[in-house]
Design a protein around this motif. Structure first.
Motif, PDB file in Angstrom:
ATOM      1  N   ARG A   1       2.797  -1.525  -9.612  1.00  0.00           N
ATOM      2  CA  ARG A   1       3.080  -2.598  -8.652  1.00  0.00           C
ATOM      3  C   ARG A   1       1.896  -2.787  -7.728  1.00  0.00           C
TER       4      ARG A   1
ATOM      5  N   GLU B   1       6.046  11.773   1.458  1.00  0.00           N
ATOM      6  CA  GLU B   1       5.626  10.605   2.235  1.00  0.00           C
ATOM      7  C   GLU B   1       5.505  10.913   3.721  1.00  0.00           C
TER       8      GLU B   1
ATOM      9  N   ARG C   1      -2.112  -2.723  -1.974  1.00  0.00           N
ATOM     10  CA  ARG C   1      -1.455  -1.428  -2.207  1.00  0.00           C
ATOM     11  C   ARG C   1      -0.989  -1.352  -3.653  1.00  0.00           C
ATOM     12  N   TRP C   2      -1.352  -0.251  -4.320  1.00  0.00           N
ATOM     13  CA  TRP C   2      -0.943   0.001  -5.696  1.00  0.00           C
ATOM     14  C   TRP C   2       0.054   1.156  -5.726  1.00  0.00           C
ATOM     15  N   ASP C   3       1.121   1.006  -6.519  1.00  0.00           N
ATOM     16  CA  ASP C   3       2.088   2.093  -6.733  1.00  0.00           C
ATOM     17  C   ASP C   3       2.417   2.167  -8.223  1.00  0.00           C
TER      18      ASP C   3
ATOM     19  N   VAL D   1       4.860   3.776 -10.841  1.00  0.00           N
ATOM     20  CA  VAL D   1       6.174   4.405 -10.914  1.00  0.00           C
ATOM     21  C   VAL D   1       6.396   4.852 -12.357  1.00  0.00           C
TER      22      VAL D   1
ATOM     23  N   ARG E   1       7.315  -0.402   1.835  1.00  0.00           N
ATOM     24  CA  ARG E   1       7.553   0.626   0.817  1.00  0.00           C
ATOM     25  C   ARG E   1       8.641   0.163  -0.148  1.00  0.00           C
ATOM     26  N   PHE E   2       8.794   0.911  -1.222  1.00  0.00           N
ATOM     27  CA  PHE E   2       9.750   0.595  -2.286  1.00  0.00           C
ATOM     28  C   PHE E   2      11.155   0.395  -1.740  1.00  0.00           C
TER      29      PHE E   2
ATOM     30  N   GLU F   1       3.040 -10.194  -4.641  1.00  0.00           N
ATOM     31  CA  GLU F   1       3.085  -8.990  -5.459  1.00  0.00           C
ATOM     32  C   GLU F   1       3.200  -9.347  -6.934  1.00  0.00           C
TER      33      GLU F   1
ATOM     34  N   THR G   1       4.069  -6.972 -10.712  1.00  0.00           N
ATOM     35  CA  THR G   1       4.380  -5.677 -11.309  1.00  0.00           C
ATOM     36  C   THR G   1       3.993  -5.708 -12.779  1.00  0.00           C
TER      37      THR G   1
END
Length: 558
Positions: A352, A500, A330-332, A334, A534-535, A296, A298
């Motif tokens: 992230r 979610e 996977r992109w998130d 925040v 997940r986070f 990962e 960020t």
């Protein structure tokens, strides 16, 4: 019988064992060191060293505590044996000999089914408490187990002390409830508690149960220790990592809908009325496997045009990884940024990227190189929290079920004798384990003025993980609030408040005695905590998120 607990997980407060032994009287001290993730950690330890596989912290704690326990006549029961209970039992004997303390050490085995699950790192059945009971009845001072249910650390000593047989379901169910309350340590004494501001929880003491011959108990803590015990703290822990009214285990199925809680005095909650039924015909087996490799990075996005900056870096990284794309990316985004912020950190958002693949090479150098090479060619203000590494392995967890006959449950005594533990004499048919209907719901409150406010002003919550699923227990403290909550917080309303979960199965369970609802969200945690899908990979804060969501709450309740 006074049973205390000094550990809720592998890594809990080191001094708790000594504090529990010296701060007040006990008959038995338990230590719970195992969780789904812990079994994977211990399996990786064992790959490096075949003699490993147990919680080494326990041995270090015991070095300073074995003497006080022996002097006070306190027996110790722990699942710190993990994947190697015989190895830990030998290590405890060596420690006792070195310290010159005459203790009898026994262990329980039979849970290891790894050989029957090819490709697994660890596959272990959740055993009940009668192997522990056999060890204690034969005079053991220290009992080491592998994967037993957390509650078995209490049901075993209680069955041995009171002479309970395997069909005394109500008594056993009472002990299961006591064990479930104790198993997570300070979570029963104000730790991780929704209404934490109601007491001093800077250093909560660890809990103990005063268990009676009928299976009832009082949950309390040693006098003078921190934290607090009230109906709310006990309710919160009762709901933790459970599902419906029937809490099935290898010895008994406890009916959580029959539990009655009463505040008996300061830091004393009486638990009674628990009914039990025959256990299911199968044992749960936790299977841990290597899922692949993950990596990962960020990206920090600061100031203006956050969405556009995120779109740019996603396109650039996608182009760079196109030659050897990972199986999953996977992109998130925040949005922690604020307009006109007074600090740079408050002006920044976090983007992230997590990648997964069966090949470590795919998630390693390609991602690292692509991210670093954008340092002077990306969005304005480009920087990352930390450069990505080589990629790390992650595990996946699943539950499977086997008949009781698939395990050989054995108590191995201090003198080498081996006592087989018989499977349950009876079991409930699978159809009988379906949800109970329970009493009819109370009438909803009459219409009146409402206030748009956070749910948590009225309700407490606690959440956690079970494999790929999460549970969220929600409770209120008055009958009027219950009348509103049980009609307001349906499964559909839950999905609205927790986006979610909108495309996932959500099951609501109603527990009127506790004024509580328990929601099980299937699949929200991917392949389990080790997969870090997940986070919040263990859903520990899912309940607090729910409490922060706004609803139209009757004004009179606030």
């Amino acid at each position: 019988m006074r049973i205390g607990n000094a550990s809720g997980f592998y890594g809990d407060r080191f001094d708790a064992m000594r504090e529990m032994l010296t701060d007040g009287p006990l008959d038995v001290l338990t230590g719970d060191y195992l969780a789904e993730l812990t079994m994977l950690i211990l399996a990786r330890d064992r790959l490096k060293d075949p003699s490993a596989g147990y919680a080494r912290t326990f041995l270090r704690q015991l070095e300073e505590c074995l003497g006080p326990a022996h002097e006070r006549g306190v027996r110790i029961v722990t699942n710190a044996g993990g994947l190697n209970p015989a190895g830990l039992a030998d290590a405890v004997r060596y420690l006792a000999d070195r310290l010159g303390i005459p203790v009898r050490v026994a262990h329980v085995e039979g849970d290891d089914l790894t050989a029957a699950h090819p490709g697994s790192l660890a596959a272990h059945a959740y055993l009940g408490g009668f192997g522990i009971a056999a060890c204690l009845r034969e005079g053991a001072d220290v009992v080491v187990t592998g994967r037993v249910t957390d509650a078995a650390l209490v049901t075993g000593p209680a069955a041995a002390h009171f002479g309970w047989g395997p069909t005394e379901y109500d008594r056993l169910a009472g002990a299961v409830v006591a064990g479930h309350v104790l198993e997570c340590g300070a979570q029963a004494t104000g730790g991780n508690y929704a209404f934490f501001h109601e007491g001093d929880v800077r250093r909560p003491g660890f809990p103990l149960a005063e268990i009676h011959a009928d299976g009832s108990c009082v949950i309390t803590k040693h006098d003078g220790t921190g934290g607090f015990v009230d109906v709310g703290t006990v309710t919160a822990q009762l709901l933790y990592e459970t599902a419906g009214a029937r809490y099935a285990g290898p010895d008994v199925t406890a009916r959580l809908d029959t539990v009655r809680l009463t505040q008996e005095g300061p830091d004393r909650v009486r638990v009674e009325g628990v009914r039990g039924e025959a256990p299911p015909p199968t044992l749960k087996v936790g299977v841990n496997r290597l899922g692949g490799f993950r990596n990962e990075v960020t990206f920090v996005l600061t100031g203006l045009d956050i969405e556009e900056k995120a779109a740019l870096v996603r396109q650039q990284m996608g182009d760079a990884l196109a030659e050897s794309p990972p199986t999953e990316a996977r992109w998130d985004l925040v949005r922690t940024d604020r307009p006109d912020a007074e600090t740079e950190e408050m002006a920044s958002a976090l983007l992230r990227l997590v990648v997964r693949d069966a090949d470590q090479q795919v998630v390693g150098r390609p991602l690292s190189g692509a991210a670093v090479e954008l340092a002077l060619a990306g969005y304005p203000g480009f920087h990352v929290l930390a450069p990505p590494g080589k990629g790390a392995p992650y595990g996946v967890f699943e539950d499977v079920y086997v008949p009781h006959s698939a395990v050989t449950h054995v108590a191995v005594l201090h003198d080498g004798r081996r006592i087989p533990v018989d499977p349950p004499k009876a079991s409930a048919a699978p159809a009988a384990l379906q949800e109970v209907s329970g009493p009819p719901l109370p009438e909803p409150p009459p219409p009146g003025p409402t206030i748009r406010a956070p749910l948590g002003l009225l309700a407490g919550a606690r959440s956690g993980d079970k494999g790929c699923n999460a549970n969220v227990g929600v409770w209120v403290r008055t009958d009027d609030a219950w009348r509103w909550l049980v009609h307001e917080l349906t499964a559909d309303r839950f999905r609205q408040l927790i986006p979610e979960s909108r495309d996932l199965p959500v099951t609501r369970h109603v527990l009127p005695n506790l004024r509580a609802l328990n929601f099980v969200v299937e699949g929200i945690l991917g392949a389990g905590v080790a997969s870090q899908a997940r986070f919040d990979p263990q859903a520990k804060a899912l309940g607090e998120w729910l409490r922060s969501r706004h609803s139209d709450i009757p004004e009179i309740l606030l």
